[in-house]
Design a protein around this motif. Sequence first.
Motif, mmCIF file in Angstrom:
data_model
loop_
_atom_site.group_PDB
_atom_site.id
_atom_site.type_symbol
_atom_site.label_atom_id
_atom_site.label_comp_id
_atom_site.label_asym_id
_atom_site.label_seq_id
_atom_site.Cartn_x
_atom_site.Cartn_y
_atom_site.Cartn_z
ATOM 1 N N ILE A 226 -5.291 3.473 4.969
ATOM 2 C CA ILE A 226 -4.776 2.484 4.011
ATOM 3 C C ILE A 226 -4.390 1.203 4.728
ATOM 4 O O ILE A 226 -4.757 0.092 4.313
ATOM 5 C CB ILE A 226 -3.575 3.061 3.225
ATOM 6 N N ALA A 227 -3.659 1.347 5.841
ATOM 7 C CA ALA A 227 -3.219 0.171 6.609
ATOM 8 C C ALA A 227 -4.412 -0.562 7.226
ATOM 9 O O ALA A 227 -4.448 -1.802 7.246
ATOM 10 C CB ALA A 227 -2.244 0.612 7.698
ATOM 11 N N ASP A 228 -5.392 0.195 7.707
ATOM 12 C CA ASP A 228 -6.563 -0.412 8.353
ATOM 13 C C ASP A 228 -7.419 -1.183 7.349
ATOM 14 O O ASP A 228 -7.828 -2.325 7.611
ATOM 15 C CB ASP A 228 -7.397 0.679 9.030
ATOM 16 N N LEU A 229 -7.681 -0.564 6.196
ATOM 17 C CA LEU A 229 -8.523 -1.220 5.191
ATOM 18 C C LEU A 229 -7.849 -2.443 4.579
ATOM 19 O O LEU A 229 -8.519 -3.336 4.064
ATOM 20 C CB LEU A 229 -8.906 -0.224 4.086
ATOM 21 N N GLU A 230 -6.542 -2.457 4.629
ATOM 22 C CA GLU A 230 -5.817 -3.623 4.121
ATOM 23 C C GLU A 230 -6.129 -4.852 4.975
ATOM 24 O O GLU A 230 -6.231 -5.967 4.485
ATOM 25 C CB GLU A 230 -4.309 -3.338 4.121
ATOM 26 N N LYS A 231 -6.303 -4.623 6.282
ATOM 27 C CA LYS A 231 -6.605 -5.729 7.203
ATOM 28 C C LYS A 231 -8.116 -5.900 7.417
ATOM 29 O O LYS A 231 -8.602 -7.024 7.573
ATOM 30 C CB LYS A 231 -5.936 -5.461 8.558
ATOM 31 N N GLU B 288 -7.478 -0.339 -2.055
ATOM 32 C CA GLU B 288 -7.435 0.172 -3.425
ATOM 33 C C GLU B 288 -8.651 1.033 -3.743
ATOM 34 O O GLU B 288 -8.534 2.047 -4.441
ATOM 35 C CB GLU B 288 -7.317 -0.991 -4.412
ATOM 36 N N ASP B 289 -9.809 0.638 -3.251
ATOM 37 C CA ASP B 289 -11.016 1.435 -3.476
ATOM 38 C C ASP B 289 -10.880 2.808 -2.817
ATOM 39 O O ASP B 289 -11.291 3.826 -3.380
ATOM 40 C CB ASP B 289 -12.246 0.720 -2.913
ATOM 41 N N PHE B 290 -10.310 2.820 -1.618
ATOM 42 C CA PHE B 290 -10.104 4.074 -0.897
ATOM 43 C C PHE B 290 -9.164 5.001 -1.674
ATOM 44 O O PHE B 290 -9.449 6.195 -1.850
ATOM 45 C CB PHE B 290 -9.539 3.790 0.497
ATOM 46 N N LYS B 291 -8.062 4.448 -2.180
ATOM 47 C CA LYS B 291 -7.089 5.261 -2.907
ATOM 48 C C LYS B 291 -7.682 5.860 -4.174
ATOM 49 O O LYS B 291 -7.485 7.044 -4.471
ATOM 50 C CB LYS B 291 -5.842 4.434 -3.241
ATOM 51 N N VAL B 292 -8.429 5.053 -4.914
ATOM 52 C CA VAL B 292 -9.000 5.579 -6.158
ATOM 53 C C VAL B 292 -10.124 6.571 -5.856
ATOM 54 O O VAL B 292 -10.345 7.526 -6.619
ATOM 55 C CB VAL B 292 -9.478 4.437 -7.081
ATOM 56 N N ALA B 293 -10.820 6.399 -4.733
ATOM 57 C CA ALA B 293 -11.866 7.355 -4.341
ATOM 58 C C ALA B 293 -11.264 8.730 -4.065
ATOM 59 O O ALA B 293 -11.788 9.758 -4.511
ATOM 60 C CB ALA B 293 -12.612 6.848 -3.107
ATOM 61 N N ILE B 294 -10.149 8.758 -3.343
ATOM 62 C CA ILE B 294 -9.479 10.027 -3.046
ATOM 63 C C ILE B 294 -8.895 10.621 -4.327
ATOM 64 O O ILE B 294 -8.954 11.832 -4.556
ATOM 65 C CB ILE B 294 -8.371 9.829 -1.989
ATOM 66 N N GLN B 295 -8.335 9.764 -5.176
ATOM 67 C CA GLN B 295 -7.761 10.239 -6.444
ATOM 68 C C GLN B 295 -8.830 10.896 -7.314
ATOM 69 O O GLN B 295 -8.610 11.958 -7.900
ATOM 70 C CB GLN B 295 -7.095 9.062 -7.179
ATOM 71 N N GLN B 296 -10.003 10.263 -7.382
ATOM 72 C CA GLN B 296 -11.086 10.823 -8.191
ATOM 73 C C GLN B 296 -11.607 12.133 -7.593
ATOM 74 O O GLN B 296 -12.044 13.022 -8.327
ATOM 75 C CB GLN B 296 -12.227 9.811 -8.310
ATOM 76 N N ILE C 175 -11.736 11.361 4.193
ATOM 77 C CA ILE C 175 -10.679 10.566 4.841
ATOM 78 C C ILE C 175 -11.072 10.211 6.269
ATOM 79 O O ILE C 175 -10.913 9.061 6.709
ATOM 80 C CB ILE C 175 -9.337 11.326 4.814
ATOM 81 N N TYR C 176 -11.625 11.181 6.996
ATOM 82 C CA TYR C 176 -12.006 10.921 8.391
ATOM 83 C C TYR C 176 -13.227 10.009 8.494
ATOM 84 O O TYR C 176 -13.364 9.266 9.475
ATOM 85 C CB TYR C 176 -12.235 12.247 9.138
ATOM 86 N N GLN C 177 -14.108 10.045 7.502
ATOM 87 C CA GLN C 177 -15.238 9.111 7.507
ATOM 88 C C GLN C 177 -14.742 7.672 7.363
ATOM 89 O O GLN C 177 -15.252 6.757 8.011
ATOM 90 C CB GLN C 177 -16.209 9.452 6.370
ATOM 91 N N PHE C 178 -13.738 7.482 6.516
ATOM 92 C CA PHE C 178 -13.120 6.158 6.395
ATOM 93 C C PHE C 178 -12.397 5.787 7.690
ATOM 94 O O PHE C 178 -12.478 4.647 8.148
ATOM 95 C CB PHE C 178 -12.131 6.131 5.227
ATOM 96 N N HIS C 179 -11.719 6.758 8.272
ATOM 97 C CA HIS C 179 -10.960 6.514 9.504
ATOM 98 C C HIS C 179 -11.895 6.089 10.638
ATOM 99 O O HIS C 179 -11.564 5.199 11.439
ATOM 100 C CB HIS C 179 -10.201 7.784 9.883
ATOM 101 N N GLU C 180 -13.065 6.728 10.704
ATOM 102 C CA GLU C 180 -14.043 6.406 11.747
ATOM 103 C C GLU C 180 -14.998 5.297 11.315
ATOM 104 O O GLU C 180 -15.923 4.965 12.054
ATOM 105 C CB GLU C 180 -14.826 7.682 12.102
ATOM 106 N N ARG C 181 -14.779 4.785 10.083
ATOM 107 C CA ARG C 181 -15.553 3.671 9.531
ATOM 108 C C ARG C 181 -17.057 3.974 9.543
ATOM 109 O O ARG C 181 -17.881 3.162 9.975
ATOM 110 C CB ARG C 181 -15.239 2.364 10.273
ATOM 111 N N LYS C 182 -17.399 5.175 9.060
ATOM 112 C CA LYS C 182 -18.799 5.611 8.993
ATOM 113 C C LYS C 182 -19.418 5.142 7.672
ATOM 114 O O LYS C 182 -19.547 5.898 6.705
ATOM 115 C CB LYS C 182 -18.879 7.139 9.112
#
Length: 645
Positions: A272-277, A299-307, A322-329
């Motif tokens: 969340i913090a990384d995608l904000e920047k 916001e896109d990340f949060k709604v993706a996890i929520q869905q 979550i880890y794919q986002f973390h590793e920016r894959k």
Amino acid sequence: MKLKATIILILFLVVNILSGLQAQTVTFEKSAPHLSQFKDSDSKIVWGYLNVPETWGSEDGKTIKIAVTVLKKTSNEKSSKAIVFIQGGPGASGISNVWTWMNHPLRENNDIVVFDVRGTGFCKPRLSENLGKKFLEILARNQSEEDDEKQKTNAAMLCRQDLVNRGINIDSYNSFSIANDLHALKTALKYKEWNVYGVSYGTYIAQVYASTYPKDIQSLVLDSAVNDISTYYVDNTSNYMTSLQKVFDICKNDKNYNKEYPNLEKVYYEVIADLEKNPLTVKVDKSLVSTGTFTYNTEDFKVAIQQALYNKQLVEVIPVLIYQFHERKGESLGNLVSAFSNLLEMDYGVYYCVSCNEALPNNDFSLYKSEASKFRGLSGGISFYKSDFKVCEAWNKKRNESAVKHYDLSNLSASKFPVLVFSGEFDPITPQANGKKTAEKFKNAYNINAKTYGHVPSFTAIGREVAQKFINNPQQKPDLDAFKKAKEIKLVTGVIINKGVSKAGSSIGQFNLIFLFPLIIALIIMLVFILTYFIKIIKKRYPAIQDKVMRICLITTSIIGLALFVNLIMAIIEVSKQNFFILAFGLPENFNYIFSMVFLFLGCLILTLAYFVFTVKKTRERGIAFSVIFSNILLATYLFYWGII
């Protein structure tokens, strides 16, 4: 004189009442199938439209058409039992989900009545077909939450103005109007009473209907229930985080999961913090987003996890996600955008008519913000839902206070009909607490906790069985522990990331013959060559060494190519049975040999092609050899197009 005046007054009132009734006349007309897949007539399926007033109680004579499909019971039982299904959203099409009911066990002894809520799906008029597509384009842009919210509000207001310009009474699209539609539909189809089956927001519509017309109800099924409309948005963030915390706990309390996905909760907040920047831009199909790119922000990340929490199989891939986002894959995250497109397929004209009529005005924005602030690392609630407050504020700006609906559902406590409530363990929008509170509204209700499942668990195998037994015999107490036999959540581990697997599976699954025809011909040529020339080599038909080597190379390459393709298809089929959503990322590590075969195939193909080029003048039957090489190149081209290579 007074008597004469009284008689005239009575006649005047009678005429007005009769003219009002004429204006409110309801009719049902049969039609051609609403879905193109049903071209042939089927006596077991009735398609049609219910003609009702747009505004119940009005004498303006304006009517609308509500699309209806009746799936007649499959048995020869002579009773007139029926189930009417109320879809959620609000704004989703019921008829588009008719496939869910085609072979449902409840259809054996019950007619299944599926309809599109006024203004949605195949209804006439349809309020808005394209607003969801516009929202996807807005979400795809690399911009701030504020810009997303502003553009979403502008798009919604343009839709509102279009509805007004078309003469549509936006005050007439709400749960009370839908309740009147349902009562009229029951009468038009000549059912004395019926079983009402609502899901998601459809459960709130069902409660308004049951409160207004209790004598229509034989039994009531509420799956993923909206308990209190005044907390539907207020509790949105806490409901989401409570469900997500269960995934974090599963991961933390299992050594194997924790080893593959260490500190999952911490990583979630780091993303969340990384995608904000640093938003992440990925390539997507232009049929989804016209620019061909989608930029994931916080916001896109949060709604993706929520869905993802809506579906059990998606819950199992949340750590991978979550880890794919973390590793920016980004190469695998592009496949996720289709989930957004599915979310945005419903009619958002109806969504905002209903939501701004009865949901948002009854939710306190300050309470929403207070609840969201309890989760510090979340950076507020989910903007996709929070922005609805802003939209409805603009939507309701010039409306009379009387347009806002407040329904008194207190009389439900006196209802005599039996009620069955389902609530999923991981449901992020209508959690298990909702199910318990909803059941407590009724004096004859049962609450089923659907262990391991998310939203709308009654359409699982266990859920269908429970619902069938309840509706067929509502006086018998259902098995409240039925979901204890559900398989435990098994988080997905050891996935080999490959963006092409999903595209290949989708392409082959759709079986577009025009697209796949060249590949099919190529595979046939390779197979025929193997069978024909393997025998010839054994019989020593090629005395020249270069001819024999050429044929051996072609046979070897073709065998590896065919084996690769067959194993890829088998892997996709096997994984889709296990958890279809794994394919969005790649294949489990036990299928690692497939990717080894890809490199082996390419290596053999390059060597074979090189040998052919150097010996082409001395090679016999060069045309046949070239055809086989070209067929293998064509297979490699498809693999490259899909992204396997």
